[in-house]
Structures are given as C-alpha cells and as structure tokens.
Design an enzyme around this catalytic site. Structure first.
Site, PDB file in Angstrom:
ATOM      1  N   HIS A  47       0.961  -1.482   0.240  1.00 24.66           N
ATOM      2  CA  HIS A  47       0.114  -0.060   0.365  1.00 24.66           C
ATOM      3  C   HIS A  47       0.736   1.956   0.116  1.00 24.66           C
ATOM      4  O   HIS A  47       0.480   2.519  -0.441  1.00 24.66           O
ATOM      5  CB  HIS A  47      -1.118  -0.353   1.250  1.00 24.66           C
ATOM      6  N   HIS A  93     -10.164   3.024  -1.007  1.00 24.68           N
ATOM      7  CA  HIS A  93     -10.484   2.575   0.031  1.00 24.68           C
ATOM      8  C   HIS A  93     -11.235   1.330   0.421  1.00 24.68           C
ATOM      9  O   HIS A  93     -11.961   0.847   1.324  1.00 24.68           O
ATOM     10  CB  HIS A  93     -10.969   3.316   1.356  1.00 24.68           C
TER      11      HIS A  93
END
Length: 794
Positions: A47, A93
């Site tokens: 990430h 998200h």
C-alpha cells in the site's frame, strides 16, 4: 543485538517476510526495536511502497506540455491556462469499506480531499468508482447502502459536490467490494505546495485533529487478503469528521497563501510514520519528532500507537522559523489542534522521541525511498483458463431470427426471447441500469458550479469559476470534465485489451461532452500478484494502460495501487476479484456553451453512428464483438471470449472529429456505445431525452444479436439537426478525404416525437418498446433488488 520480542510473531503481525527482517538489520546495522519494526511494516507494505508494482508503473508516460506535477506528490497537477491549474488524484479504500462500509467509504473521501488541498488546491469535485457483489445477496445490499451513505455524508458535509462515477456488480466482488474515490481541486497560483522538507532547523508543525488508536496498521491491513479474522479487525478502520475537515481545508488554504508553509504532507496511510519519512526522504533531510508534543485523544498511548495510528484529518507542515506561532493561531481559530512537534534535521533520519528518549531512529530513505521490490516472473502464455475462453466463437450461440433468439432448455429465461425482452433484461441489469438511487444521495450542486449532473452526460462537467470571487457565474465560459471508467469483465478476459479499453472509453466519454482529454490518474485494483495469474493480469494491464495513454496523449500523473483484493472463503478457497484498473481522466471544456449531453433534444434530428460501423457482412470485425459483452453474460450466463481490439488510431480520429463537430454546432447529443452495445445506447438516449427514435439497421448477413448488442471501442452515437444535414455531410466527406480509407460514419435513423423506440431492418420490426417500459426497467432495477419502495426511488 538481542530483541525483547518474538521476531517470527512480530513479522507475521506486520506482514513482513524473514528476508525483509534480514534487510532491515543490514540497513540499520543492528536489529530493529519493536517500534521500528512497526514503522518498516507499514512503509514496506504494498500500500505504501508499491513493492510488487513499481517496476510496472515505470512504463507509464508521465510528461506532457500541460503536466506541472507528475507522480510522486500528493496529487498530479495540470495546467489549464488562463492562470488556472487542476490538481486531481484517485485513491482506494477497499479493505476498510469491506469491514465498516460507512466509515471506510467516508474516510476514503476525506483522504483523497486532503491529497488535493495539501497541494494548495481548493477541492471542487468528487467522483467514485464502486464495485459490489450481486444485490440478491443481503450482505452486498448492506455494503452498498453503507458505502453510498458514507460517501454522501462526508462529501455533503464538507461541501464538495459528488458529480459523477460508476457502479458495477459481479460475484467476484462479493467478499471484497471496491471503493475508489477521485477528487479535483482548482489552483490559481504558481505556488504549488510540495511535500519535500527543507530548511535545517525549521519547525515541524502538526495541525488538525487529535491522534487516537483508530486505524492502527491500516496500511498493512490494506496490503493483505481479507479473511474471516480480518473482517473482525475494526481498529484498522478510521473514523472521520467531515466538519473538522471543512475547517482544515479553509485553514490550510489560508496558511498556504501566507507563504509560511514550505512543505506539507497529509497523514493518510501509516500516519505519522509515513508523513515524517516521506517529507524527510523527498527533501533529502531528516525529521525529529517528539511524541510528547503530539495532540492525543487517548491516555497512555505508546510510541507504536502514535506512529501507526491513522486517525483522520491530520497534517504535518514544515514552517518558516518565526512564523509558527501565527500559523498555529490560524488553525486554532478554526477549532483545530496545532502544535510544534519537531524540527528538520541535517542527518537523513526519522528520529522519534518520547519522554526525552529516542524510541526509534531509522534512515528516512529506508522507509520512503529505497524500499524493497518484489520481482515476479511474467508467464509467456495466458493462463489455461483464459486460453480456453479465447477459443469461444459467436457461432456457438443459439440460432437467431427476426423475432429473437432460440435459447436452449437449460436457460432460466425459457426457450425463446424476443429482441424486446432481451433489451429490457439488459436495461434491468444493475451494472447497466440507472444509478439514480446512488447519486440522488449525493449533493452534486453544492458550490453551484456543476454544469452536467450525474446521469445527464457521459462525463461530469464543472465550471472553472475563479476562486478569488472575481466575476459572476455567467461570465465564466470554461470548465473541466472528469470521468472514471473500467470494463472489468474485459480486463478479466484480456488484461491488456481491457486496460486499453478503459483509457479509450474514458477519453471517449470526455470527448462526448466536448472536452479535450488532458491526463490520467489510475487506481489499480488487483488480486494477489504472488500467483502467476495475478501477476500476469497486473503486468498486462499496465502494458495496456501505458500503450493507450501514449496513443491518446494522456499522461499519467499518479494514482494508487491496491493489491490482494481477494477473500479467503470458509473452505479455504481464494476468491479473487476481477482485475479492475480504474482510469480517472480529466479534460478541458473550452466553452461551456458547447457542452453536450446524451439526451435527444429535438424530434427530427438525425441519428448517426461515428466510428466502427455496423457490420454488413458475415465476416467478423475484430473491433466489435459479443465476446465479453453484457449481452453474453446477462442472457447466456457466459463470461467468455476474447474482447474486441481497440483501434487507437481510429479512436483518436473519431474523438477529435467529434469534439470539432460539437464546437462547430453540428452535434446536439453524443453518447458512446458501451455496455449493451447499440440497442442499449439508443434506449438510454431516449430515456434521457424523453423522446423516441426510429433506427433502420443496414442489411447484413451478420447475426442480429451482434448488430444490436455487440460491444467495442471507437463507437459514438450522435444526433444532428435535420437543418444541418447537407453541411454535416460535407463535413463528414472532408474528414474522410483528410483520412483516406477511414470509414467512421453511418446514418441510422431519426429522433421521433413518438414515445417509443423502434428498430427495424429491411422493414422488419426487431424492437418496438414504449419509453415508459424502457424507463421503468432502467430506473427500478437497483431499488427493486434492494427491496426499496419503488414509488420513491425514481
């Protein structure tokens, strides 16, 4: 050096490998303490550092005459001319939204907004790209309800309009929904605020909300597959406050105008760890952080908790010496926290103190610059499953006739379906159907600059109103258009062709409103890259994105990579999502008076198809096909075949011709042919304009379902005033003379005052449906599946 923790257990907790631990020890010349290991865990996650995808991203085109800021900053920035610039970016998200749909989606909106205003831009618009499992599953209904409510709550409260997006449904997303948020911001200054620290000794100032224990380890959590255990990991989901963010936006923009802020970084994934290490590494300096000075909302927080917290609405600044007090007072006036928490160091480290002791000291570039790269072997051939799908041919489908298709006895639709019934079933497919239930919850008119609202045109359009209050709305004639696109079924079947199609469709949608495509931000949502199939999908999709962006002159200014989007089921089986490289693209509208919608405007207008024409022979044009189509999945239950090739040269030609034709006043409406092909596109134009249409298809030996429902690139439906027929034909002839051999126009029919859609061929009726029946299917598909009151949902 001995450590006071179980190394193996700690590595599992942080998502690190034994080789990572060895490399950390080598770089530090010692073993890391537990706090430092946590810092490496989040910063070396996919990430944060793109350890699996970074080599692939390097192939993207990133420069152009309008590019002011490319990849590497909080957001990309393009020059719009007239003293205006646009900051824009997309972020995911996904995992947080699977756990807590409302907060996961809401904080996704908050995070992307901070990326925008951290650059010094005022947010002017939001878009989103969402993926869910079938709505027949109650869990998926709960997910979409929570996600849409979260997006609406945050965007509406913070005062930024949500102007567009896309929603699609597939069983592969049932355990792992996708929530991608895109934001745009307007700048009217040459001073772009960057994130690299400079000025040894300069104070580091923390502003915004307090730091708590919410969102602990969110970056590592987002870099792993979802399991039953992780679905109970509620602390990994942040909690947002849009009203506080609204104050943060205003206070930050005021502070940036003062010139006192020399560097700024929002605290998103990995919180303070990421902010400090990225600011230090980008500036080639170090940062010292004193945790005792960090505003905390909970007592007894450990260094590990401070550094890995992902509490929302927080920022870190480097400020000119002597200006810190006045700057902090500005934030306090807005009801925000503000504190001097450290300083810029000459030594290139991130040094963390608590109670006067050093609790962590790590080279900044080890965390944020010189991070590991995981190399994977790219298989030379497609996976066997995909090769088998590519062998599928259209002649394997049942026989078709003028009245419809003869289905086999196993079909859940029965033995036969008419073309009317097939079109209605496609309009009832939630991926194709109206998303009114979704976008009616968003405030798309706040700020009073939305020119083209959701569902009206192929792309959203926002007025470029001066931010300094100069000039009325009526005096502003320029705008910016934005869109998000991804044909995930195509990408699943052929990642390279599917990714090319995503870029081409995004540009096509911008061109349909009359906007000049400028640049791209991408969100790569993929399963694990650690399997041969997973990496093949990722690598070929990146290849396709690169090829299309180069051909269409739309550089990539940044984006997001979200891997490990897969769910471990109760039986241990891994369910990966369809690879979904979402393309966010922005374009410039030079004159808002020329913005084009998809609705028919006047009875008698002529309907033309631009681009790849309808087949007139049985020979299969590789640019248009039923392979990978909505028709194939919805009617036949098949996700198979090799998707069509996108003719990028023709794509550029057709889009340029369309934009010029819109500017010159020939084209009244424009709508690209996408899911469902020609018949669905015509129906959508009828529904939007509340007018009918009569199309006469050319005589052809090709299958009728191919003529009606095939999909492909470079196909745009336009309407032209009948009074312009002669001049329009002249323009078409001139364009074809300028491009010898190009066939990119086909007359199909006329807009009618009759409230029905009629499609014929050689005088034979194929489709004849009243508008109210088309509209009912189109508008009620999603609410009906969610068990909502249909009378209040349209």
């Amino acid at each position: 050096m001995r450590v006071d923790y179980d190394v193996a257990a700690a590595l599992r907790h942080e998502g690190l490998k034994p080789d990572d631990y060895d490399e950390i020890c080598r770089r530090l010349q010692r073993a890391p303490n537990r706090v430092e290991l946590g810092m490496f865990g989040v910063m070396w996650s996919e990430h944060c550092c793109y350890r699996n995808s970074r080599p692939l991203l390097s192939s993207f085109p990133t420069t152009g005459h309008r590019i002011l800021v490319g990849p590497g900053e909080n957001a990309g920035v393009v020059d719009l001319g007239d003293g205006q610039s646009l900051a824009f970016k997309i972020e995911s998200h996904n995992h947080p939204s699977a756990l807590e749909p409302f907060q996961g989606a809401a904080t996704g909106v908050g995070g992307i907004l901070r990326d925008i205003f951290t650059m010094g831009a005022r947010p002017i618009a939001l878009l989103n790209a969402l993926r869910f499992g079938p709505l027949e599953d109650e869990r998926n209904v709960g997910l979409i309800e929570g996600v849409v409510e979260g997006i609406a709550h945050y965007g509406n409260c913070v005062g930024v309009p949500t102007v567009g997006g896309e929603v699609a449904f597939d069983s592969s997303y049932s355990g792992n929904p996708l929530v991608n948020a895109m934001a745009l911001g307007l700048m009217e200054t040459d001073e772009i605020v960057c994130s690299g620290a400079h000025g040894v000794g300069y104070p580091v100032v923390y502003v915004g909300s307090t730091t708590g224990r919410d969102g602990m380890g969110g970056a590592s959590f987002a870099s792993a597959e979802l399991t039953k255990a992780s679905l109970d990991d509620r602390p990994a989901v942040q909690v947002g406050d849009p009203f506080l963010e609204k104050g943060l936006i205003e206070a930050c923009l005021e502070a940036f105008k003062s010139g006192d802020v020399v560097a700024a970084q929002d605290m998103g994934a990995a919180g303070l760890t990421c902010s400090c290490s990225e600011m230090a590494a980008k500036g080639g300096l170090g940062i010292e952080l004193d945790l005792d000075r960090v505003p905390a909302r909970e007592l007894g927080m450990t260094p590990y908790e401070f550094l890995l917290s992902e509490s929302q609405e927080r920022m870190l600044f480097v400020v000119k010496p002597g200006q810190e007090q006045s700057l902090m007072e500005r934030f306090i006036r807005w009801g925000l926290q503000a504190a001097i928490v450290g300083c810029v160091l000459e030594k290139k480290v991130v040094r963390v103190l608590q109670k006067g002791e050093v609790v962590a000291e790590v080279p900044a570039n080890a965390l944020a610059d010189d991070t590991p790269i995981d190399r994977h072997e790219l298989v030379s051939d497609p996976p066997l499953e995909i090769q088998a799908k590519w062998d599928w041919q259209e002649d394997l489908l049942p026989v078709v006739g003028l009245k419809g298709i003869n289905l086999n006895s196993q079909s859940h639709f029965g033995s036969n379906l008419s073309w009317d019934e097939i079109l209605l079933k496609l309009l009832d497919d939630p991926t194709i159907a109206s998303k009114r239930w979704v976008f009616r919850q968003y405030d798309h008119q706040v700020q009073a600059n939305t020119v083209s609202a959701p569902g009206v045109s192929d792309a959203a359009v926002v007025r470029l109103r001066p931010q300094q209050g100069e000039g009325s709305v009526d005096e502003v004639n320029r705008g910016v258009a934005a869109v998000v696109d991804c044909p995930n079924r195509w990408v699943f079947l052929d990642p390279e062709r599917g990714a090319i199609a995503a870029v081409a469709e995004a540009a096509r949608n911008l061109s349909c409103v009359g906007a000049e495509p400028l640049a791209v931000t991408d969100n790569l949502n993929f399963p694990s890259p650690e399997t041969p199939t997973g990496y093949w999908q990722l690598a070929l999709a990146c290849r396709g994105l690169s090829k299309a962006c180069k051909s269409l002159s739309t550089p990539v200014t940044g984006g997001n990579v979200s891997l490990y989007n897969e769910t471990r089921l109760a039986d241990g089986e891994i369910q990966p999502i369809h690879p979904t490289p979402v393309v966010g693209m922005v374009g410039l509208v030079h004159d808002l008076a020329n913005v084009c919608g998809q609705a028919w405007l006047e009875p008698g207008d002529l309907i033309w198809l631009l681009g790849v024409p309808i087949d007139t022979t049985v020979a299969v044009d590789p640019r248009v096909s039923l392979a990978g189509s909505s028709y194939l999945e919805c009617i036949h239950g098949l996700v198979t075949g090799r998707p069509p090739e996108i003719d990028l040269k023709l794509e550029c030609l057709v889009q340029s011709f369309l934009r010029n034709s819109i500017t010159e006043g020939f084209v009244r409406s424009a709508h690209d042919l996408s899911d469902g092909g020609l018949a669905v596109a015509v129906a959508e134009c009828c529904i939007a304009g509340n007018l009918g249409a009569h199309l006469e298809l050319p005589s052809s030996d090709a299958r009728l379902d191919r003529l009606l429902f095939a999909e492909g690139g470079s196909r745009i439906l336009v309407s032209v005033p009948s009074t312009q027929a002669v001049a329009w034909q002249k323009v078409l002839n001139q364009a074809k003379t300028a491009s010898p051999g190009a066939v990119f126009d086909q007359y199909l029919g006329v807009v009618t005052a009759d409230e029905e859609l009629l499609i014929t061929q050689a005088g034979n009726r194929l489709v004849q449906l009243p508008l109210n029946q088309l509209r009912e299917c189109f508008e009620q598909a999603i609410p009906r599946r969610m068990g909502l009151d249909l009378s209040s949902s349209v």
